[in-house]
Write an enzyme that holds these catalytic residues in place. Structure first.
Site, PDB file in Angstrom:
ATOM      1  N   SER A  78       0.851  -1.196   0.000  1.00  0.00           N
ATOM      2  CA  SER A  78       0.000   0.000   0.000  1.00  0.00           C
ATOM      3  C   SER A  78       0.879   1.235   0.000  1.00  0.00           C
ATOM      4  CB  SER A  78      -0.894   0.019   1.237  1.00  0.00           C
ATOM      5  OG  SER A  78      -1.437   1.317   1.375  1.00  0.00           O
TER       6      SER A  78
ATOM      7  N   HIS B 168      -1.347  -1.396  -4.178  1.00  0.00           N
ATOM      8  CA  HIS B 168      -2.629  -1.047  -3.534  1.00  0.00           C
ATOM      9  C   HIS B 168      -2.688   0.477  -3.414  1.00  0.00           C
ATOM     10  CE1 HIS B 168      -6.146  -1.855  -1.012  1.00  0.00           C
ATOM     11  NE2 HIS B 168      -5.700  -0.907  -0.183  1.00  0.00           N
TER      12      HIS B 168
ATOM     13  N   ASP C  30      -4.847   3.587  -2.165  1.00  0.00           N
ATOM     14  CA  ASP C  30      -5.916   4.002  -1.241  1.00  0.00           C
ATOM     15  C   ASP C  30      -6.429   5.401  -1.561  1.00  0.00           C
ATOM     16  OD1 ASP C  30      -6.151   1.815   0.687  1.00  0.00           O
ATOM     17  OD2 ASP C  30      -4.082   2.304   1.210  1.00  0.00           O
TER      18      ASP C  30
ATOM     19  N   MET D  49      -8.921   8.358  -0.415  1.00  0.00           N
ATOM     20  CA  MET D  49      -9.658   8.856   0.762  1.00  0.00           C
ATOM     21  C   MET D  49     -10.149  10.267   0.508  1.00  0.00           C
ATOM     22  SD  MET D  49      -7.045   7.591   3.664  1.00  0.00           S
ATOM     23  CE  MET D  49      -6.556   5.879   3.828  1.00  0.00           C
TER      24      MET D  49
ATOM     25  N   HIS E 190      -8.579   1.130  -3.977  1.00  0.00           N
ATOM     26  CA  HIS E 190      -9.477   0.952  -2.831  1.00  0.00           C
ATOM     27  C   HIS E 190     -10.150   2.291  -2.554  1.00  0.00           C
ATOM     28  CE1 HIS E 190      -9.711   0.034   1.805  1.00  0.00           C
ATOM     29  NE2 HIS E 190     -10.900   0.138   1.248  1.00  0.00           N
TER      30      HIS E 190
ATOM     31  N   MET F 288     -12.230   4.727  -0.657  1.00  0.00           N
ATOM     32  CA  MET F 288     -12.825   5.042   0.651  1.00  0.00           C
ATOM     33  C   MET F 288     -13.432   6.429   0.507  1.00  0.00           C
ATOM     34  SD  MET F 288      -9.776   3.485   2.974  1.00  0.00           S
ATOM     35  CE  MET F 288      -8.636   3.594   1.599  1.00  0.00           C
TER      36      MET F 288
ATOM     37  N   MET G 254     -11.400  -5.355   5.742  1.00  0.00           N
ATOM     38  CA  MET G 254     -10.599  -4.391   6.493  1.00  0.00           C
ATOM     39  C   MET G 254     -10.318  -4.989   7.869  1.00  0.00           C
ATOM     40  SD  MET G 254     -10.108  -1.652   4.664  1.00  0.00           S
ATOM     41  CE  MET G 254      -9.213  -0.821   5.972  1.00  0.00           C
TER      42      MET G 254
ATOM     43  N   ASP H 276      -6.685  -6.133   4.602  1.00  0.00           N
ATOM     44  CA  ASP H 276      -6.090  -4.789   4.536  1.00  0.00           C
ATOM     45  C   ASP H 276      -6.087  -4.129   5.918  1.00  0.00           C
ATOM     46  OD1 ASP H 276      -5.264  -2.251   3.865  1.00  0.00           O
ATOM     47  OD2 ASP H 276      -6.990  -1.775   2.597  1.00  0.00           O
ATOM     48  N   GLY H 277      -4.888  -3.895   6.453  1.00  0.00           N
ATOM     49  CA  GLY H 277      -4.742  -3.151   7.695  1.00  0.00           C
ATOM     50  C   GLY H 277      -4.000  -3.927   8.771  1.00  0.00           C
ATOM     51  N   GLY H 278      -2.848  -3.399   9.162  1.00  0.00           N
ATOM     52  CA  GLY H 278      -2.099  -4.007  10.267  1.00  0.00           C
ATOM     53  C   GLY H 278      -1.474  -5.350   9.942  1.00  0.00           C
TER      54      GLY H 278
ATOM     55  N   GLY I 269       1.181  -1.888   4.120  1.00  0.00           N
ATOM     56  CA  GLY I 269       1.719  -0.526   3.996  1.00  0.00           C
ATOM     57  C   GLY I 269       2.945  -0.368   4.864  1.00  0.00           C
ATOM     58  N   SER I 270       2.720   0.012   6.132  1.00  0.00           N
ATOM     59  CA  SER I 270       3.853   0.254   7.031  1.00  0.00           C
ATOM     60  C   SER I 270       4.694  -1.007   7.245  1.00  0.00           C
ATOM     61  CB  SER I 270       3.347   0.791   8.375  1.00  0.00           C
ATOM     62  OG  SER I 270       2.314  -0.034   8.875  1.00  0.00           O
TER      63      SER I 270
HETATM   64  C1  DX5 Z   1      -6.302   2.018   5.544  1.00  0.00           C
HETATM   65  C2  DX5 Z   1      -5.899   1.592   4.156  1.00  0.00           C
HETATM   66  C3  DX5 Z   1      -4.771   0.624   4.130  1.00  0.00           C
HETATM   67  C4  DX5 Z   1      -3.481   1.098   4.738  1.00  0.00           C
HETATM   68  C5  DX5 Z   1      -2.837  -0.102   5.352  1.00  0.00           C
HETATM   69  O1  DX5 Z   1      -7.502   2.689   5.483  1.00  0.00           O
HETATM   70  O2  DX5 Z   1      -6.991   1.002   3.473  1.00  0.00           O
HETATM   71  O3  DX5 Z   1      -4.553   0.138   2.807  1.00  0.00           O
HETATM   72  O4  DX5 Z   1      -2.584   1.681   3.848  1.00  0.00           O
HETATM   73  O5  DX5 Z   1      -1.700   0.302   6.017  1.00  0.00           O
HETATM   74  P1  DX5 Z   1      -0.964  -0.614   7.071  1.00  0.00           P
HETATM   75  O6  DX5 Z   1      -0.503  -1.847   6.371  1.00  0.00           O
HETATM   76  O7  DX5 Z   1       0.165   0.242   7.562  1.00  0.00           O
HETATM   77  O8  DX5 Z   1      -1.955  -0.936   8.171  1.00  0.00           O
HETATM   78 ZN    ZN Z   2      -6.631  -0.022   1.493  1.00  0.00          ZN
END
Ligand code: DX5
Ligand code: ZN
Length: 228
Positions: A9, A34, A36, A38, A68, A70, A139, A177-179, A199-200
């Site tokens: 991401s 990926h 994102d 927003m 994605h 949002m 998510m 997706d997430g964490g 992502g991170s």
């Molecule tokens: C959050 C996004 C994710 C985000 C995930 O709303 O949809 O795609 O980038 O980031 P990590 O992997 O750091 O949780």
């Molecule tokens: Zn995402």
């Protein structure tokens, strides 16, 4: 061996040199990108629009781009992302009045369609549209920000969706997706996910090659554990 795909991401990438970051993470072994989106309305943050996606295509990024959304609403953005070069477009069922119509719109524009579920969103939204889906995104954090902690409730939800996909006999990606991190990816994979947004868990490391290699190693073990 079943295929596991990594979708880095870019929300966690260094935006001041995005093209370079994307090339780096792909040559380190990322499969998809990926992306994102927003809008400070559906989620309390602002990120990227179709022009940035287009500029990645102009920079010769050819891998699948997994958008994605949002945002609320979503329909007016779909043609723009399709024209900019998206391959997958995923939206949240709460963000449109007509889920079936939005799915049709994505297909009409030549993209693969995904439906995304927040941690508290019921899976009943799958009931009448699963045949139209190429991807289901669960998510594992509340959407809006990178670098949040994986919510454990996602594990059972993944198992449930995996059952539904297998029963349907359809070819649908199950994306989480997430964490998602090196430390928990093996358990997540054993619960049925086969596309991992990270992502991170990649971009916060200095050496993308090394972290992706370690992640793939974990996935190998999880495959071994799930068949023995
Ligand atoms: C959050 C996004 C994710 C985000 C995930 O709303 O949809 O795609 O980038 O980031 P990590 O992997 O750091 O949780
Ligand atoms: Zn995402």
């Amino acid at each position: 061996m079943k295929d596991f795909l990594l979708a880095p991401s870019i929300l966690s990438a260094d935006f001041s040199r995005l093209g370079e970051e994307v090339n780096k993470v792909l040559s380190a072994g990322g499969d998809w990108i990926h992306f994102d989106v927003m809008d400070n309305h559906y989620v309390p943050n602002l990120s990227m629009g179709p022009m940035i996606l287009k500029s990645l295509r102009n920079y010769n990024i050819t891998v699948p781009i997994d958008v994605h959304l949002m945002t609320k609403p979503v329909d007016n953005l779909i043609p723009q992302f399709a024209q900019a070069g998206a391959n997958f477009i995923t939206f949240h069922p709460e963000s449109t009045d007509h889920i079936d119509r939005t799915l049709n719109l994505i297909k009409e524009h030549g993209c693969k369609a995904g439906l995304a579920f927040n941690p508290s969103t019921s899976l009943h939204f799958l009931d009448y549209v699963i045949e139209k889906l190429d991807l289901i995104l669960l998510m594992s954090v509340n959407p809006g920000f990178g670098n949040q902690s994986f919510l454990p409730l996602t594990i059972n939800k993944l198992r449930e969706v995996r059952k539904r996909i297998d029963l349907s006999l359809l070819d649908i990606y199950l994306e989480v997706d997430g964490g998602v991190k090196l430390e928990n990816i093996s358990e997540i994979a054993c619960s049925g996910a086969n596309v991992f947004v990270i992502g991170s868990g990649i971009f916060d490391y200095p050496d993308y090659h090394r972290i992706i290699k370690n992640i793939r190693q974990e996935l190998k073990y999880s495959h071994f554990n799930s068949i023995h």
